[in-house]
Design an enzyme around this catalytic site. Structure first.
Site, mmCIF file in Angstrom:
data_model
loop_
_atom_site.group_PDB
_atom_site.id
_atom_site.type_symbol
_atom_site.label_atom_id
_atom_site.label_comp_id
_atom_site.label_asym_id
_atom_site.label_seq_id
_atom_site.Cartn_x
_atom_site.Cartn_y
_atom_site.Cartn_z
ATOM 1 N N ASN A 233 -43.065 40.692 33.743
ATOM 2 C CA ASN A 233 -41.814 40.407 34.254
ATOM 3 C C ASN A 233 -41.172 39.070 33.745
ATOM 4 O O ASN A 233 -42.103 38.337 33.246
ATOM 5 C CB ASN A 233 -41.488 40.368 35.492
ATOM 6 C CG ASN A 233 -42.281 39.504 36.567
ATOM 7 O OD1 ASN A 233 -42.469 38.332 36.243
ATOM 8 N ND2 ASN A 233 -43.213 39.887 37.347
ATOM 9 N N LYS A 373 -42.418 41.367 56.732
ATOM 10 C CA LYS A 373 -43.499 41.042 56.096
ATOM 11 C C LYS A 373 -44.151 39.932 57.044
ATOM 12 O O LYS A 373 -45.310 39.357 56.720
ATOM 13 C CB LYS A 373 -43.435 40.412 54.985
ATOM 14 C CG LYS A 373 -43.069 41.074 53.447
ATOM 15 C CD LYS A 373 -43.377 40.699 52.195
ATOM 16 C CE LYS A 373 -42.848 41.513 51.123
ATOM 17 N NZ LYS A 373 -43.343 41.406 49.744
HETATM 18 O O1 C5P Z 1 -40.937 42.618 48.454
HETATM 19 P P1 C5P Z 1 -40.854 41.565 47.523
HETATM 20 O O2 C5P Z 1 -41.521 41.839 46.234
HETATM 21 O O3 C5P Z 1 -39.307 41.272 47.291
HETATM 22 O O4 C5P Z 1 -41.260 40.098 48.165
HETATM 23 C C1 C5P Z 1 -41.230 39.043 47.816
HETATM 24 C C2 C5P Z 1 -42.264 38.062 48.203
HETATM 25 O O5 C5P Z 1 -43.528 38.892 48.325
HETATM 26 C C3 C5P Z 1 -42.812 37.051 47.354
HETATM 27 O O6 C5P Z 1 -43.139 36.070 48.097
HETATM 28 C C4 C5P Z 1 -43.850 37.523 46.457
HETATM 29 O O7 C5P Z 1 -44.673 36.547 45.932
HETATM 30 C C5 C5P Z 1 -44.649 38.445 47.560
HETATM 31 N N1 C5P Z 1 -45.220 39.419 46.916
HETATM 32 C C6 C5P Z 1 -46.759 39.662 46.930
HETATM 33 N N2 C5P Z 1 -47.288 40.861 46.464
HETATM 34 C C7 C5P Z 1 -46.618 41.663 45.891
HETATM 35 C C8 C5P Z 1 -44.974 41.720 45.827
HETATM 36 C C9 C5P Z 1 -44.518 40.671 46.297
HETATM 37 O O8 C5P Z 1 -47.345 38.919 47.477
HETATM 38 N N3 C5P Z 1 -47.142 42.988 45.694
#
Ligand code: C5P
Length: 434
Positions: A233, A373
């Site tokens: 990304n 979370k």
């Molecule tokens: O669910 P989402 O990806 O939007 O959540 C964002 C947060 O979760 C961010 O702090 C990102 O660093 C963390 N994240 C993570 N592992 C993932 C996806 C997101 O730690 N697989």
């Protein structure tokens, strides 16, 4: 390093800086450091060890300060006017730069066999140590254990930096540049970070994050398709790196677990490089039980290819010979959610801060993530438009926690980080004392 000289000026104007210089080639940089303090309105008194005088003559510092340089515990005349105890009391702040491995070891063990180390033992003032030595000496377990001891005691360690050394080696051990040392001390002593009206007493009182362990994740992940291709990304890592720098500036011990980005790790920050989400998880979990704060800024790919081809995938031969477009399907499997894994820990769970990049309904989605979370705090930002979000573009943050929120107006990422670290610090302190 972006800290306004105005900020540093207000910190040092009228302050008395005791500058300890120990033996090492970086001793010449102490003269530049001294001038920096003076330019900001501080009065500087220099104390040198015997070894330091082999590198730079005391005359240099005496001429720059208009004051005799103090070099010996056995100087009857000097002890009559301002003895070592008075010198310790006189200073508002004590900085040892460069600090040799030998002096660091003495500080760790409380050895007081020269004027400098005796003052260090007698002083209750904030002490800052800027190590400078050969990279092997810096990496030696003995030195690292001594540094850990000093940090635990609330002493701020500045640097060392990475790069080419006077001895020809390349690595960690160069004394931080004088401007960086000044900016670090100014940031740590600044009222807006620590809300301390005046400096007095020990470091720990004024620097809530001093010696605390902060782990951040930053940058994108790369999910391999085959040995040459991956899914990734646009994350640049800038927000995570800016935050890591600010945490280091307020005295935290910072570990930055970073995906592939084009940024240098900030001074004093330990970087662990990863590529994929699974590597990120492994790197985080290896050290998470020691952390006080976990800030998850990385843009982790939610999915990865279910299988990784061992060899470079070839175009379908039918596609080469055919005028018709051929589709290729790659099956994706879900990646672990690193932040959720950390926030779900039953034991030694650090204070957990998440980031949520959203293209719409920013606050609503972020509040859901805060709950789902089980986070202590979430920082939500809008992405997707041309002007804000990824890379070096400015951004604004909505910061939410269970019973409160705050907004940080649109600004560049260094400034965002500078404003966000005090918010995280305040919430972290409120959590551990409640
Ligand atoms: O669910 P989402 O990806 O939007 O959540 C964002 C947060 O979760 C961010 O702090 C990102 O660093 C963390 N994240 C993570 N592992 C993932 C996806 C997101 O730690 N697989």
């Amino acid at each position: 390093m972006e800290l306004t000289s105005l900020h540093s000026r207000s910190t040092f104007a009228g302050k008395r800086v005791l500058l300890g210089v120990t033996g090492g080639i970086a001793a010449y940089k102490a003269a530049v450091l001294l001038r920096e303090f003076q330019k900001l309105g501080a009065t500087v008194q220099v104390v040198m060890t015997e070894q330091a005088q082999q590198f730079v003559g005391s005359m240099t510092f005496a001429a720059l300060t208009n004051m005799p340089v103090r070099t010996s515990l056995n100087d009857e005349q000097a002890e009559l006017s301002m003895g070592h105890i008075e010198l310790a009391r006189w200073a508002d702040v004590f900085i040892i730069a460069p600090a040799s491995a030998n002096t660091i070891a003495k500080l760790a063990y409380g050895i007081a066999d020269n004027l400098l180390t005796t003052i260090a033992l007698a002083s209750e003032k904030p002490l800052f140590v800027a190590p400078a030595m050969n990279q092997k000496m810096w990496a030696h377990t003995a030195t690292q254990e001594n540094i850990a001891t000093l940090r635990q005691r609330g002493i701020a360690i500045i640097g060392p930096g990475n790069g080419e050394q006077a001895c020809g080696d390349v690595g960690s051990g160069r004394m931080s540049e004088p401007e960086e040392i000044v900016a670090t001390i100014a940031a740590q002593m600044s009222a807006d970070v620590i809300q301390a009206p005046e400096l007095s007493g020990s470091n720990a009182e004024h620097l809530p994050l001093l010696g605390k362990k902060v782990m951040l994740t930053a940058g994108p992940t790369r999910e391999p398709i085959d040995p040459v291709r991956y899914i990734s990304n646009h994350s640049s890592g800038r927000m995570g790196y800016a935050l890591a720098e600010q945490f280091a500036l307020v005295g935290a011990e910072v570990t930055l677990v970073s995906g592939p980005v084009c940024l240098q790790p900030p001074a004093g920050v330990t970087k662990v490089s990863i590529n994929s989400a699974e590597q990120l998880l492994a790197a985080v979990m290896a050290q998470i039980s020691e952390q006080d704060i976990f800030v998850s800024v990385a843009a982790v790919a939610d999915y990865r290819p279910a299988t990784v081809a061992e060899q470079k995938m070839k175009k379908n031969p039918a596609a080469i010979n055919s005028a018709e477009k051929q589709n290729l399907q790659i099956e994706l499997t879900e990646n672990p959610d690193i932040l959720r894994t950390v926030s779900g820990l039953m034991h030694d769970r650090p204070f957990c801060v998440g980031f949520a990049a959203e293209t719409e309904k920013v606050v609503e989605h972020a509040r859901n993530k805060l709950l789902n979370k089980r986070l202590d705090m979430i920082c939500a930002n809008q992405v997707g438009s041309e002007q804000i979000g990824f890379g070096d573009k400015p951004n604004a943050l909505e910061v939410l926690w269970q019973d409160g929120s705050t907004s940080i107006a649109m600004t560049d990422k260094t400034d965002l980080a500078r404003q966000l670290v005090p918010v995280i610090t305040e919430r972290y302190c409120a959590t551990i004392t409640s």
